[in-house]
Motif scaffolding. Structure first.
Motif, mmCIF file in Angstrom:
data_model
loop_
_atom_site.group_PDB
_atom_site.id
_atom_site.type_symbol
_atom_site.label_atom_id
_atom_site.label_comp_id
_atom_site.label_asym_id
_atom_site.label_seq_id
_atom_site.Cartn_x
_atom_site.Cartn_y
_atom_site.Cartn_z
ATOM 1 N N ASP A 195 -8.069 -3.030 1.037
ATOM 2 C CA ASP A 195 -7.182 -1.951 1.449
ATOM 3 C C ASP A 195 -7.203 -1.872 2.967
ATOM 4 O O ASP A 195 -8.047 -2.498 3.619
ATOM 5 N N GLU A 207 -20.409 -5.051 4.693
ATOM 6 C CA GLU A 207 -20.093 -4.279 3.500
ATOM 7 C C GLU A 207 -21.131 -4.502 2.399
ATOM 8 O O GLU A 207 -21.843 -5.509 2.378
ATOM 9 N N GLN A 246 -10.902 -4.095 -4.329
ATOM 10 C CA GLN A 246 -9.628 -4.532 -3.763
ATOM 11 C C GLN A 246 -9.634 -4.358 -2.246
ATOM 12 O O GLN A 246 -10.293 -3.471 -1.708
ATOM 13 N N THR A 278 -13.050 -3.153 1.755
ATOM 14 C CA THR A 278 -13.092 -3.363 0.310
ATOM 15 C C THR A 278 -13.309 -2.030 -0.388
ATOM 16 O O THR A 278 -14.265 -1.317 -0.094
ATOM 17 N N THR A 279 -12.427 -1.679 -1.309
ATOM 18 C CA THR A 279 -12.534 -0.409 -2.018
ATOM 19 C C THR A 279 -13.598 -0.489 -3.117
ATOM 20 O O THR A 279 -14.116 -1.558 -3.435
ATOM 21 N N ASP A 280 -13.899 0.658 -3.727
ATOM 22 C CA ASP A 280 -14.851 0.701 -4.838
ATOM 23 C C ASP A 280 -14.358 -0.090 -6.035
ATOM 24 O O ASP A 280 -15.155 -0.472 -6.902
ATOM 25 N N THR A 326 0.712 5.607 0.557
ATOM 26 C CA THR A 326 -0.081 6.755 0.955
ATOM 27 C C THR A 326 0.725 8.022 0.755
ATOM 28 O O THR A 326 1.905 8.060 1.085
ATOM 29 N N TRP A 350 0.854 -1.188 0.000
ATOM 30 C CA TRP A 350 0.000 0.000 0.000
ATOM 31 C C TRP A 350 0.890 1.239 0.000
ATOM 32 O O TRP A 350 1.966 1.252 0.612
#
Length: 356
Positions: free
Chosen positions: A104, A257, A102, A97-99, A10, A8
């Motif tokens: 994260d 989710e 995936q 879970t991202t849009d 940032t 990851w």
């Protein structure tokens, strides 16, 4: 050798004394290569992998079954592949879970309530000389009142460096996924919500249009689930059915989710009353990686579809037929009237006799 973990990145941008956080995730799927997860940028390079112990020697991530109140001790191996000493921050975080579908991890400024709160590295930082490795012991302490089910997060190493050219601080993160199944009754469940169907027709009275099915998949249980999808659109009584093809498997959703789905269905007949149907086969993955399909769930929605151009054409044709019939009848009556008049005139002339 060890399969890859997850990386990851940032960026923390400073603009007008305001700190802006943005998460850039580059996910390395487990099993894609034989080496450990790698973070490399110029002369700064390090890797992370799971420690080799009684839990396994070639794990791509951490996966455990533990009862409420239980504890687990494990380790993460960090290697400095660069030319300069490294001082990395070590911490755990909850996953989401991202849009993009995936996995994260929460950034450090976000509060974790599960994995990020239960996983404790032996030290909040680790210093590693060039070419050396260090093992960071980690301990997982599950609360006595932990709710049974699946939890996903990760253990991370982080290095923040200034980027003078762009005037920002770059926070590079490299970590390994942790999946924890807390003992108790497992209740895997998905729900289809906000189901709807829309139709876009064509001006061609004999043409077909396109339908769009939309719905939300909600993980209402306590187990992480993905699912296989199927969708179709049909007319009354199931006639003129059109199926959606090549629908992808949905990402694994954590408990609570949701995932929004849009399914285009092409070449749909405007059959006045459309019925859209969707079916999901939930897929449950156990800690060993075995996948078990569960009972299907389904939902339907209806929409009125009026083929206006076809109806207009039918009205025009019917009107033309009616007008043609009326004109034919009127002409027939007029011909009969003229014929009757000629006959009447001939009869009257015959009665009067021949002229003198």
């Amino acid at each position: 050798m060890h399969a890859p973990a997850t990386r990851w990145t940032t960026r923390t941008a400073k603009l007008l004394r305001t700190t802006v956080l943005s998460l850039l995730a580059a996910v390395a799927a487990a099993g894609m290569s034989a080496g450990p997860a790698l973070a490399a940028d110029g002369d700064v390079t390090w890797t992370v992998r799971t420690a080799s112990n009684s839990y396994g020697a070639t794990r791509s991530s951490y996966s455990y079954n533990v009862n409420p109140g239980g504890t687990i001790e494990d380790g993460m191996v960090v290697a400095n592949r660069g030319k300069a000493p490294l001082n990395l921050t070590v911490y755990a975080a909850d996953g989401f879970t991202t849009d993009a579908g995936q996995l994260d991890l929460l950034t450090r400024d976000k509060k974790s309530v599960a994995i990020g709160a239960w996983v404790h590295p032996d030290s909040a930082s680790v210093a590693i000389k060039p070419g050396k490795t260090a093992t960071v012991p980690i301990k997982i302490s599950v609360p006595d009142n932990a709710t049974p089910g699946d939890y996903v997060g990760g253990i991370l190493t982080s290095l923040t460096q200034p980027d003078q050219a762009e005037g920002i601080n770059v926070d590079r993160r490299l970590g390994i996924r942790i999946k924890l199944r807390v003992g108790g009754e497992l209740k895997p469940a998905l729900a289809i919500e906000d189901f709807g169907v829309d139709y876009k027709g064509t001006w061609n009275p004999f043409g077909r249009g396109d339908a769009t099915i939309t719905y939300k998949i909600h993980n209402t249980g306590n187990a992480a689930l993905s699912s296989e999808q199927a969708a179709s659109v049909s007319g009354p009584f199931g006639l003129l059915r059109t199926k959606a093809h090549d629908l992808p498997k949905t990402p694994e959703l954590l408990p609570g989710e949701s995932w929004q789905v849009t399914v285009p269905v092409e070449d749909v007949s405007p059959a006045f009353r459309l019925a859209a149907a969707a079916a999901l086969t939930p897929l449950l993955t156990d800690p060993s990686g075995s996948i078990t399909p569960l009972d299907k769930i389904s939902d339907t929605a209806h929409a009125w579809v009026v083929p206006w151009t076809l109806l207009l054409l039918v009205v025009v044709v019917v009107a033309a037929v009616v007008v043609a019939i009326r004109l034919t009848r009127r002409n027939r009556v007029r011909r009969k009237q003229r014929e009757d008049a000629r006959v009447q005139e001939a009869v009257e002339q015959a009665l009067r006799g021949p002229k003198a």
